[in-house]
Structure formats: C-alpha cells, structure tokens
Design a protein around this motif. Structure first.
Motif, short mmCIF file in Angstrom:
data_model
loop_
_atom_site.label_atom_id
_atom_site.label_comp_id
_atom_site.label_asym_id
_atom_site.label_seq_id
_atom_site.Cartn_x
_atom_site.Cartn_y
_atom_site.Cartn_z
N GLU A 218 16.28 -30.45 82.59
CA GLU A 218 17.55 -30.94 82.08
C GLU A 218 18.71 -30.24 82.79
OE1 GLU A 218 18.76 -32.12 77.66
OE2 GLU A 218 18.69 -29.94 77.96
N SER A 219 18.57 -28.93 83.00
CA SER A 219 19.63 -28.17 83.68
C SER A 219 19.80 -28.64 85.12
CB SER A 219 19.30 -26.67 83.65
OG SER A 219 19.30 -26.18 82.33
N HIS B 112 14.22 -35.51 79.07
CA HIS B 112 15.26 -34.50 79.27
C HIS B 112 16.11 -34.81 80.51
CE1 HIS B 112 14.63 -31.22 76.27
NE2 HIS B 112 13.53 -31.92 76.06
N ILE B 113 15.48 -35.34 81.55
CA ILE B 113 16.24 -35.73 82.74
C ILE B 113 17.20 -36.86 82.39
CG2 ILE B 113 16.09 -36.78 85.04
CD1 ILE B 113 13.30 -35.38 85.26
N ALA C 123 19.02 -31.49 86.29
CA ALA C 123 19.50 -32.87 86.29
C ALA C 123 21.02 -32.94 86.18
CB ALA C 123 18.86 -33.65 85.14
N GLY C 124 21.64 -31.87 85.66
CA GLY C 124 23.09 -31.86 85.52
C GLY C 124 23.83 -31.34 86.73
N ALA D 186 18.44 -37.55 79.57
CA ALA D 186 19.46 -37.13 78.61
C ALA D 186 20.74 -36.68 79.30
CB ALA D 186 18.92 -35.99 77.74
N ARG D 187 20.64 -36.19 80.53
CA ARG D 187 21.83 -35.78 81.25
C ARG D 187 22.58 -36.96 81.86
NH1 ARG D 187 22.49 -30.23 81.93
NH2 ARG D 187 24.59 -30.90 82.45
N GLY D 188 21.90 -38.12 81.92
CA GLY D 188 22.55 -39.33 82.39
C GLY D 188 22.99 -39.30 83.83
N ALA D 189 22.35 -38.47 84.64
CA ALA D 189 22.76 -38.34 86.04
C ALA D 189 21.63 -38.78 86.96
CB ALA D 189 23.17 -36.89 86.32
N ILE E 213 13.61 -27.96 79.65
CA ILE E 213 14.98 -27.47 79.61
C ILE E 213 15.47 -27.17 81.03
CG2 ILE E 213 16.55 -25.74 78.70
CD1 ILE E 213 15.34 -27.69 76.64
#
Length: 251
Positions: free
Chosen positions: A28-29, A58-59, A31-32, A61-64, A25
C-alpha cells in the motif's frame, strides 16, 4: 478505454516494481509513491495465492498504480484465479513459443475469444460489465527468459491478443551461456538479445518490457526502446534504504 491494459497496448512508458514479500501495508505504501504498477510475485516471491487478494486490495486502496500478478506458470486455472481476485494483468513466466503465448492469452479472455471461466469475485471496478468489456480491461504479458523464446520472439509478439512481453534478464543470461546476471562474458550478447526483443515488440505494436535491478538501468532500457520496466523489488528497496540510513548515522 482507460486503465493499465489500455496504457500497455498504447505503448505508454510505464514503470513498476516487484512485490516479493507478503506485506500488504508495504504494498500500500509503495502504491502511493507513483509507480504505474506493482507486480505481486506469485512465482518466486514469498506471496502465496491466499495473499494475492490482500495485496491487490491494498494496492487498489491507494487508487494509483495497477496491481498485477506473476502467476507460477502457464496454467489456465491459476491465471483465471489471479484475474478473478482483481489483477489488472497477469505476467506468465517461462513462455518458450508462440503456441504457449496463445495458451496464456486464451486463459485471460472469456469465450468466444478465449477459454477463461466466468466467475469474477471482485466486481468493482476491474471486473464489472460484460465479459467482452472485461476482456478489454485485462492485460496479458508473457516472459521472455529462454533461448527458445528468443528464437521465436517475432512469432510470440505476433500472437493475437497478447499485450506485452517482459524480459527476465537473470534467466536469459543463463540461457545465453552466462554464469549469472551481470556476467561480463555475455554482456554484449544480452544487449543484443534485449534489442531484438524491443524491436520485435515494436514491430508487432505491443509493449516491450524488461526487469532492471536499479533506476539507472531502467532509464537506459526505456531510452533504448522498451516501453515498460520493473525496477528492483520491495525487499531490495527496503534493504537499500536501511543500509543507507545506517551508513549515514554511523558517519
């Protein structure tokens, strides 16, 4: 060709950070936030191979930013595993020579240009297509951390198929005779070594990177000729933010 490997080969400025905690998580944060890449540390971090997939998912998933893995060593099976799980590039530590860099490159590429075994488990989007297309999308970076690597840096950078070199300044400081990173006794020697690596990478037309403890150092190194940098790590960023919040509240 688009993607992280293409940006690396085109020597675009790229900024990333390390993920040393098994915290999908948190990954993921981060990565955004706009990092160009996040580097899952499978060597010294607390993330074992079973968690690479979760972190990379998770990385993505942010698509960045791109998800990379530093593998524990220059082992073809482990490198192939990281790529099968979706890493857009691998970082191979403790590479001392051009021959070792060649071994890393071959482990990243399918036959006939390499020896990677075909069997990607994540077909969309990074591993889709033919093996030749997959070869073009995968990045291979080796770390420069020893006196041997520094002495052979021009030959390492000239290895066909190598996309970049990344200086590990902590180990390199020890190799240069320092008591540790930040030792003022070898500060000039470290600066000279970094300049040598950046120049060799530029001459070979590949990406030159360096790990930096903070943003100011990263800006300095990028201005001095490096094309990509890692800044701090998730654990240090968490501690720094927490400490700042605590100081502010107590004040």
């Amino acid at each position: 060709m688009t993607g992280f490997a293409a940006a690396l080969r085109e020597r675009r400025p790229l900024i990333g950070t390390w993920l040393v905690t098994d915290n999908p998580i948190g990954a993921e944060s981060l990565a955004g936030l706009g990092f160009d890449f996040l580097l899952v540390d499978g060597q010294h971090g607390l993330v074992d191979e079973r968690s690479w997939l979760t972190m990379l998912t998770h990385i993505a998933a942010r698509g960045a930013g791109a998800g990379l893995v530093r593998v524990p060593g220059n082992d073809a099976a482990t490198i192939g595993r990281a790529l099968d799980l979706g890493a857009e590039a691998v970082v191979v530590p403790m590479v001392d020579s051009a021959a070792e860099a060649e071994r890393a490159v071959r482990a990243c590429r399918y036959v006939p240009v390499g020896e990677r075994s075909y069997g990607p488990m994540r077909p969309v989007p990074r591993a889709a297509g033919t093996p030749a297309e997959a070869n073009a999308r995968v990045g291979c970076v080796v770390m420069v951390e020893t006196a041997e690597a520094l002495a052979d840096i021009e030959a390492i950078c000239a290895v066909e198929g190598l996309d970049g070199v990344l200086v590990g300044p902590f180990d390199l400081s020890l190799a240069l005779g320092g008591a540790g990173f930040g030792d003022p006794a070898i500060a000039d020697r470290l600066d000279d070594a970094l300049a040598t690596v950046a120049a060799a990478a530029a001459a070979a037309g590949i990406a030159g990177g360096v790990h930096c403890p903070d943003a100011d150092t990263a800006a300095k190194r990028l201005a001095a000729g490096f094309t990509f940098a890692t800044v701090s790590c998730d654990l240090m960023l968490l501690e720094e933010a927490g400490a700042a919040a605590l100081r502010g509240a107590r004040a």
